[in-house]
Scaffold this active site. Structure first.
Site, mmCIF file in Angstrom:
data_model
loop_
_atom_site.group_PDB
_atom_site.id
_atom_site.type_symbol
_atom_site.label_atom_id
_atom_site.label_comp_id
_atom_site.label_asym_id
_atom_site.label_seq_id
_atom_site.Cartn_x
_atom_site.Cartn_y
_atom_site.Cartn_z
ATOM 1 N N GLY A 49 -2.348 9.008 -6.045
ATOM 2 C CA GLY A 49 -2.522 8.854 -4.590
ATOM 3 C C GLY A 49 -1.317 9.214 -3.747
ATOM 4 N N ASP A 105 1.103 5.084 -2.010
ATOM 5 C CA ASP A 105 0.192 5.493 -0.943
ATOM 6 C C ASP A 105 -0.184 4.304 -0.063
ATOM 7 O OD1 ASP A 105 -1.262 4.299 -3.023
ATOM 8 O OD2 ASP A 105 -2.803 5.851 -3.110
ATOM 9 N N ASP A 108 -1.742 -2.950 -0.800
ATOM 10 C CA ASP A 108 -2.857 -3.789 -0.361
ATOM 11 C C ASP A 108 -2.492 -5.240 -0.668
ATOM 12 O OD1 ASP A 108 -5.289 -4.779 0.414
ATOM 13 O OD2 ASP A 108 -6.472 -3.752 -1.093
ATOM 14 N N PHE A 157 -11.606 0.053 3.708
ATOM 15 C CA PHE A 157 -11.183 0.966 2.634
ATOM 16 C C PHE A 157 -11.067 2.380 3.203
ATOM 17 C CE2 PHE A 157 -11.542 3.615 -1.121
ATOM 18 C CZ PHE A 157 -10.764 2.926 -2.036
ATOM 19 N N ASP A 164 -8.129 8.114 -2.487
ATOM 20 C CA ASP A 164 -9.439 8.527 -2.970
ATOM 21 C C ASP A 164 -10.468 7.416 -2.929
ATOM 22 O OD1 ASP A 164 -8.084 7.067 -5.175
ATOM 23 O OD2 ASP A 164 -9.908 7.574 -6.298
ATOM 24 N N ARG A 170 -9.174 13.134 -1.602
ATOM 25 C CA ARG A 170 -7.710 13.142 -1.539
ATOM 26 C C ARG A 170 -7.194 14.301 -0.689
ATOM 27 N NH1 ARG A 170 -5.896 9.592 -5.580
ATOM 28 N NH2 ARG A 170 -7.081 9.545 -7.527
HETATM 29 P P1 IMP Z 1 -2.561 -3.484 -4.562
HETATM 30 O O1 IMP Z 1 -2.067 -3.660 -5.960
HETATM 31 O O2 IMP Z 1 -3.648 -4.460 -4.202
HETATM 32 O O3 IMP Z 1 -1.456 -3.475 -3.520
HETATM 33 O O4 IMP Z 1 -3.331 -2.081 -4.511
HETATM 34 C C1 IMP Z 1 -2.676 -0.877 -4.397
HETATM 35 C C2 IMP Z 1 -3.501 0.254 -4.983
HETATM 36 O O5 IMP Z 1 -4.900 0.081 -4.749
HETATM 37 C C3 IMP Z 1 -3.119 1.564 -4.305
HETATM 38 O O6 IMP Z 1 -2.103 2.239 -5.010
HETATM 39 C C4 IMP Z 1 -4.422 2.325 -4.290
HETATM 40 O O7 IMP Z 1 -4.560 3.106 -5.470
HETATM 41 C C5 IMP Z 1 -5.500 1.275 -4.292
HETATM 42 N N1 IMP Z 1 -6.063 1.039 -2.920
HETATM 43 C C6 IMP Z 1 -5.971 -0.102 -2.196
HETATM 44 N N2 IMP Z 1 -6.598 0.025 -1.008
HETATM 45 C C7 IMP Z 1 -7.074 1.295 -0.967
HETATM 46 C C8 IMP Z 1 -7.823 2.046 0.041
HETATM 47 O O8 IMP Z 1 -8.146 1.586 1.163
HETATM 48 N N3 IMP Z 1 -8.146 3.332 -0.299
HETATM 49 C C9 IMP Z 1 -7.790 3.897 -1.501
HETATM 50 N N4 IMP Z 1 -7.105 3.239 -2.454
HETATM 51 C C10 IMP Z 1 -6.747 1.943 -2.189
HETATM 52 MG MG MG Z 2 -6.249 4.878 -6.242
#
Ligand code: IMP
Ligand code: MG
Length: 187
Positions: A49, A105, A108, A157, A164, A170
């Site tokens: 990403g 990228d 979250d 999202f 993606d 992407r």
């Molecule tokens: P975290 O571990 O919850 O912070 O999630 C981070 C990962 O989840 C990112 O590197 C993305 O690959 C994926 N992700 C989280 N939210 C989104 C979104 O809105 N679109 C696409 N990928 C996301």
């Molecule tokens: Mg991803």
């Protein structure tokens, strides 16, 4: 004839236009160059990403800079990560003594970033900073500190500019809300 791409209904609101993204990436590149003046930053890019962001960010740094790649899989579903991260491809080079910037990228929950900062922090870099194009508003349960933030975005999202849904979208130059099949928003 080619089908239209993205299909009607796949993308809802556009959060960030190509021009907005590019302007912000230029600012971040300048800021990183100023903060690390006299050093050669090593951008550690998390596949897949962050690739578009890292490629542009690297060109926005007006000086020597290096890049390396890491692939992780986060044992999540399409739209949620679990925080348990498996390294699928490790870095090519040692980061000992290097000024590392971890490029994501989107942060979250912050679980992926927290895990990687700990992991890389144990490899004796001279310094380590976190940089994410996007940070989800009010969602950092893991309490991660992101040093460079492109934009804060609302809960929906999103796809585009590297992000993606099921490996698609992407290559869109902008970032928009995914409203296609599987998003829960289709009607
Ligand atoms: P975290 O571990 O919850 O912070 O999630 C981070 C990962 O989840 C990112 O590197 C993305 O690959 C994926 N992700 C989280 N939210 C989104 C979104 O809105 N679109 C696409 N990928 C996301
Ligand atoms: Mg991803």
């Amino acid at each position: 004839m080619l089908d239209s791409y993205p299909k009607d209904g796949d993308i809802g609101e556009i959060y960030l236009t190509e021009a907005e993204i590019q302007a912000r990436v230029s600012e971040l590149g300048q800021q990183i160059a100023n903060d690390l003046a006299g050093e050669v930053p090593l951008l550690i890019t998390i596949l897949k990403g962050s690739v578009l962001f890292a490629a542009d960010l690297m060109r926005a740094i007006p000086g020597a800079v290096e890049i390396d790649f890491m692939a992780v899989s986060s044992y999540g579903t399409e739209t949620k990560s679990s925080g348990i991260v498996k390294i699928v491809k490790d870095l090519d080079e040692s980061i000992a003594g290097r000024h590392v910037i971890l490029i994501e990228d989107i942060v979250d929950s912050g679980l992926t970033m927290t895990y990687l900062l700990n992991l890389l922090g144990n490899r004796e870099p001279a310094s380590i900073r976190a940089c994410s194009l996007l940070v989800r508003e009010g969602q950092q349960a893991a309490g991660v500190k992101v040093d460079y933030i492109g934009f804060e975005i609302p809960p929906a999202f999103v796809v585009g500019y590297g992000l993606d849904y099921a490996q698609q979208f992407r290559n869109l130059p902008y970032i928009g809300v995914y409203t296609g099949p599987g998003s829960g928003a289709e009607h």
